[in-house]
Design a protein around this motif. Structure first.
Motif, PDB file in Angstrom:
ATOM      1  N   UNK A 115      33.531 -20.743 -44.207  1.00 42.93           N
ATOM      2  CA  UNK A 115      34.406 -20.792 -43.042  1.00 42.93           C
ATOM      3  C   UNK A 115      33.720 -21.538 -41.902  1.00 42.93           C
ATOM      4  N   UNK A 116      34.523 -22.187 -41.103  1.00 41.22           N
ATOM      5  CA  UNK A 116      34.022 -22.885 -39.919  1.00 41.22           C
ATOM      6  C   UNK A 116      32.999 -23.963 -40.290  1.00 41.22           C
ATOM      7  N   UNK A 117      33.135 -24.520 -41.494  1.00 43.08           N
ATOM      8  CA  UNK A 117      32.163 -25.498 -41.971  1.00 43.08           C
ATOM      9  C   UNK A 117      32.134 -26.761 -41.121  1.00 43.08           C
ATOM     10  N   UNK A 118      33.251 -27.082 -40.467  1.00 42.83           N
ATOM     11  CA  UNK A 118      33.325 -28.324 -39.696  1.00 42.83           C
ATOM     12  C   UNK A 118      32.716 -28.203 -38.300  1.00 42.83           C
ATOM     13  N   UNK A 119      32.320 -26.997 -37.918  1.00 43.46           N
ATOM     14  CA  UNK A 119      31.665 -26.792 -36.619  1.00 43.46           C
ATOM     15  C   UNK A 119      30.337 -27.548 -36.606  1.00 43.46           C
ATOM     16  N   UNK A 120      30.177 -28.544 -35.706  1.00 40.49           N
ATOM     17  CA  UNK A 120      28.945 -29.343 -35.714  1.00 40.49           C
ATOM     18  C   UNK A 120      27.691 -28.532 -35.397  1.00 40.49           C
ATOM     19  N   UNK A 121      27.868 -27.335 -34.828  1.00 42.04           N
ATOM     20  CA  UNK A 121      26.712 -26.490 -34.514  1.00 42.04           C
ATOM     21  C   UNK A 121      26.311 -25.599 -35.683  1.00 42.04           C
ATOM     22  N   UNK A 122      27.136 -25.586 -36.701  1.00 42.80           N
ATOM     23  CA  UNK A 122      26.879 -24.667 -37.817  1.00 42.80           C
ATOM     24  C   UNK A 122      25.918 -25.292 -38.816  1.00 42.80           C
ATOM     25  N   UNK A 123      24.847 -24.581 -39.116  1.00 40.81           N
ATOM     26  CA  UNK A 123      23.897 -25.035 -40.133  1.00 40.81           C
ATOM     27  C   UNK A 123      24.131 -24.235 -41.415  1.00 40.81           C
ATOM     28  N   UNK A 124      24.393 -24.931 -42.486  1.00 41.17           N
ATOM     29  CA  UNK A 124      24.631 -24.273 -43.768  1.00 41.17           C
ATOM     30  C   UNK A 124      23.363 -24.404 -44.606  1.00 41.17           C
ATOM     31  N   UNK A 125      22.625 -23.334 -44.792  1.00 40.21           N
ATOM     32  CA  UNK A 125      21.360 -23.427 -45.529  1.00 40.21           C
ATOM     33  C   UNK A 125      21.564 -23.734 -47.008  1.00 40.21           C
ATOM     34  N   UNK A 126      20.535 -24.278 -47.594  1.00 38.75           N
ATOM     35  CA  UNK A 126      20.602 -24.665 -49.002  1.00 38.75           C
ATOM     36  C   UNK A 126      20.862 -23.470 -49.906  1.00 38.75           C
ATOM     37  N   UNK A 127      20.407 -22.287 -49.494  1.00 41.04           N
ATOM     38  CA  UNK A 127      20.572 -21.089 -50.327  1.00 41.04           C
ATOM     39  C   UNK A 127      22.036 -20.681 -50.490  1.00 41.04           C
ATOM     40  N   UNK A 128      22.918 -21.221 -49.661  1.00 37.99           N
ATOM     41  CA  UNK A 128      24.347 -20.925 -49.784  1.00 37.99           C
ATOM     42  C   UNK A 128      24.984 -21.589 -51.003  1.00 37.99           C
ATOM     43  N   UNK A 129      24.291 -22.570 -51.572  1.00 32.53           N
ATOM     44  CA  UNK A 129      24.844 -23.298 -52.710  1.00 32.53           C
ATOM     45  C   UNK A 129      24.604 -22.531 -54.010  1.00 32.53           C
ATOM     46  N   UNK A 130      25.673 -22.352 -54.781  1.00 36.97           N
ATOM     47  CA  UNK A 130      25.597 -21.710 -56.089  1.00 36.97           C
ATOM     48  C   UNK A 130      25.483 -22.804 -57.162  1.00 36.97           C
ATOM     49  N   UNK A 131      25.017 -22.454 -58.341  1.00 36.73           N
ATOM     50  CA  UNK A 131      24.847 -23.467 -59.397  1.00 36.73           C
ATOM     51  C   UNK A 131      26.121 -24.226 -59.759  1.00 36.73           C
TER      52      UNK A 131
END
Length: 276
Positions: free
Chosen positions: A31-47
């Motif tokens: 959610x809110x992925x397009x927020x330029x302030x939001x950092x999505x860490x690599x650990x959020x990625x599933x195989x």
């Protein structure tokens, strides 16, 4: 620079300073992925996640209609980052550019020409901005790997990217509309007339555009279209224009006018009249 020759993992994309988002098929999971302030860490990625490259610093030229690809090779200057998948290869071109998003689509009035295509009216799209993401290599769509065709780097474009894409899209549209034998000459003469009267293209540029269109539209007399721009520039009388094209295609002048607007031709009273 990228940490590997061809980035295909979240770690490689993030190490290059790109913002990415984990996706289910083509849809972001966060959610809110397009927020330029939001950092999505690599650990959020599933195989089994796909990698969505957030287009906050790059532009994706996304080709949906195969008819554009031959013109893409003709008019698009070199691109260091090209990818696609088996059913639609060479369909994404990434540039380190900031262009306004724009979708090149045939008007509804031309439905009889585009209804057979997988993407319907849509020919291609310029995609850019924090609200846009594109599924990049390292992903799988409909059991097809998204793969690099070319990768050196995502570079700036050496030219006017918007104008060159417009030329590709217009060529593709006119090729789809290219008439049966008997109307080829007037169709090409009218195209040259519009370009001569309403752009600053040189005679040579118009010659090349019309001849290339004829060749890639399988016109058996394409060689006879090589001087259409020169002839239009040298003509002292009224030139054939959009009304001629509209009559041949079977649509209104405004519909054809929209296609030429892709290269900057603006509507005007003179655009839609031609005295014969």
């Amino acid at each position: 620079m990228f940490s590997s020759n061809r980035p295909t993992t979240p770690a490689e994309w993030k190490s290059a300073g790109r913002r990415i988002v984990p996706c289910k098929d083509k849809t972001p999971r966060i959610k809110d992925w397009s927020n330029p302030e939001k950092n999505i860490p690599e650990k959020e990625f599933r195989p089994d996640d796909n990698i969505g490259l957030i287009l906050n610093q790059d532009t994706d030229w996304d080709i949906d209609n195969h008819n554009l690809k031959r013109f893409n090779e003709k008019y698009l200057k070199s691109c260091g980052a090209v990818y696609g998948r088996k059913s639609n290869p060479y369909s994404h071109y990434l540039f380190k550019e900031s262009l306004e998003p724009f979708k090149y689509a045939l008007p509804k009035e031309l439905e009889s020409y585009y209804k057979k295509f997988a993407h319907g009216a849509c020919l291609g799209e310029i995609r850019h901005g924090t609200g846009y993401q594109t599924i990049v290599p390292g992903s799988v769509i409909n059991n097809e790997k998204v793969e690099w065709h070319t990768f050196a780097d995502i570079n700036a474009y050496s030219g006017d990217l918007k104008q060159d894409i417009g030329k590709i899209a217009l060529s593709g549209a006119l090729s789809i509309l290219y008439p049966p034998k008997g109307n080829h000459d007037n169709f090409c003469t009218a195209i040259a007339g519009v370009l001569s009267k309403h752009t600053e293209w040189t005679a040579g540029e118009i010659d090349e555009f019309v001849y290339t269109l004829a060749v890639f539209s399988n016109d058996e007399n394409a060689k006879n279209k090589m001087s259409k721009g020169t002839n239009a520039k040298n003509s002292t009388g009224n030139k054939l224009g959009i009304p001629t094209i509209s009559e041949i295609v079977g649509c209104t002048n405004s519909t054809i006018g929209k296609l030429f607007s892709w290269i900057g031709v603006k509507d005007s009273g003179s655009l839609f009249t031609d005295l014969k």
